[in-house]
Scaffold this active site. Structure first.
Site: not given
Ligand code: PMP
Length: 291
Positions: A53, A152, A185
Site C-alpha cells: 500500500r 495514505k 469511514e
Molecule cells: N481509514 C483511515 C483514514 C486511516 O488512516 C486508517 C489507518 N491506517 C484506516 C482507515 C484503517 O486502515 P488500516 O486497517 O490499514 O490501518
C-alpha cells in the site's frame, strides 16, 4: 517527549533526537505518504500488505520509491530489534524530501524515509471494553475527484477536522459521510455494522481507505461462516444497526456503543466477539514468538 526509536538518514537514534530539515516538502506541503504498522512478539504484522500500500500511495502521487521491498523490510526489522520492545507501532514516512520553496516536486532531488517505533494506545482499555461513542461530522470525506482517500498521504486535515468536531461534541470518534451523504469511514478507522446476522461495511469506493485490517476482517468473517457484504450505507443503517465496530492498525478492533446519540442494541456484540477472537488468533499465528 514520546519514547521511541527512529531510523532516519541511515541511522537509528532515540525518537526525541530525530529531526528533519524545515525545507522538507512533507512539512511544507504535506507532500508524502505513510503507513502505520503494528508489531507483536517483535514481528511486523502484515508487513507485505503495508509495503504494497505504501508503494501504491507513492505511485499515486508520482513519487518513485528508491528502496526495494526487501530493503524496507530489513530497516523495519533492524528498528524493531534496536527498539527492544516486544510489541508496539511503527510509522513509515516517505516525504518528497528537502527542496526550495514552491510546490513543484521537481524541486526535491530525493525522497526522505523516516521510520518510527513507539508505543500506541488509541483508546484506553476500559473505554475499549465499554465501547466508544461516534458522531457524524459535518465535514465530508474528500472524494476521489479531489484527493483519493485510498492515498495514505501526509495530509490528514480532512479527518482531523472531523475529529475536532467529535471531541467538541463529547464523542470519542467521528464518522465521515461522502458527498452523497453515504457513510465513508471513521477519521482513522474503517467501519463495520451488523444487521440481522450479516456483517456490512461500505465499499472503499464510498470514500474509505482500503484498510488492511478491514480486508483481514472480511476474510476472517467469511472463514467463520458469517455472511459479509460491502454495501453503501446511510446514517439510517448505522442508527438502526444491531452492533458496530471500527477496524484499523492503531485501533485494532473497537466496539461502538452509540452513534449520534442512538444506543446500539449490543456492545460488544456477538459478531464483534467472534471477529475479535479470530483476529487475535490470526495475530498469534502470524507473529509467533521467536524460539
Ligand atoms: N481509514 C483511515 C483514514 C486511516 O488512516 C486508517 C489507518 N491506517 C484506516 C482507515 C484503517 O486502515 P488500516 O486497517 O490499514 O490501518
Amino acid at each position: 517527549m514520546e519514547q521511541g526509536s527512529c531510523w532516519i538518514d541511515g541511522r537509528i537514534i532515540p525518537l526525541g533526537e530525530a529531526a528533519v530539515p524545515v525545507t522538507d516538502h512533507g512539512l511544507l506541503y504535506g507532500d508524502g505518504v505513510f503507513e502505520g504498522i503494528r508489531f507483536y512478539n517483535a514481528r511486523p504484522f502484515l508487513l507485505k500488505e503495508h509495503l504494497r500500500r505504501l508503494r501504491d500511495s507513492a505511485r499515486a502521487i508520482a513519487l518513485d520509491l528508491p528502496w526495494e521491498e526487501a530493503e524496507l523490510a530489513s530497516i523495519v526489522e533492524a528498528l524493531i530489534a534496536a527498539h527492544g520492545q516486544p510489541s508496539g507501532y511503527l510509522r513509515l514516512i516517505v516525504t518528497r524530501g528537502s527542496g526550495a520553496m514552491g510546490i513543484d516536486p521537481a524541486r526535491c532531488p530525493a525522497p526522505r524515509l523516516i521510520v518510527i517505533a513507539t508505543a500506541l494506545e488509541i483508546v484506553p482499555a476500559e473505554k475499549r471494553a465499554r465501547g466508544i461513542r461516534l458522531v457524524t461530522a459535518s465535514v465530508r470525506r474528500l472524494g476521489a475527484d479531489g484527493l483519493d482517500p485510498r492515498i495514505k498521504s501526509l495530509n490528514y486535515l480532512n479527518p482531523i477536522l472531523a475529529r475536532i468536531e467529535a471531541t467538541a461534541a463529547g464523542a470519542d470518534e467521528a464518522l465521515l459521510l461522502n458527498a452523497r451523504g453515504r457513510v465513508a469511514e471513521a477519521s482513522t478507522e474503517n467501519l463495520f455494522i451488523a444487521r440481522q446476522g450479516r456483517l456490512l461495511t461500505p465499499p472503499v469506493s464510498e470514500g474509505a481507505l482500503d484498510g488492511i485490517t478491514r480486508a483481514l476482517i472480511l476474510q476472517l468473517a467469511e472463514e467463520l461462516g458469517i455472511e459479509v457484504a460491502e454495501v453503501p450505507l446511510a446514517p439510517y443503517d448505522l442508527h438502526t444497526a444491531d452492533e458496530a465496530f471500527l477496524t484499523g492498525t492503531g485501533a485494532e478492533l473497537i466496539p461502538v456503543r452509540e452513534i449520534d446519540g442512538r444506543r446500539l442494541a449490543h456492545c460488544p456484540g456477538p459478531l464483534f466477539r467472534r471477529c475479535e477472537a479470530a483476529f487475535r488468533d490470526f495475530i498469534r499465528h502470524q507473529c509467533k514468538e521467536a524460539s
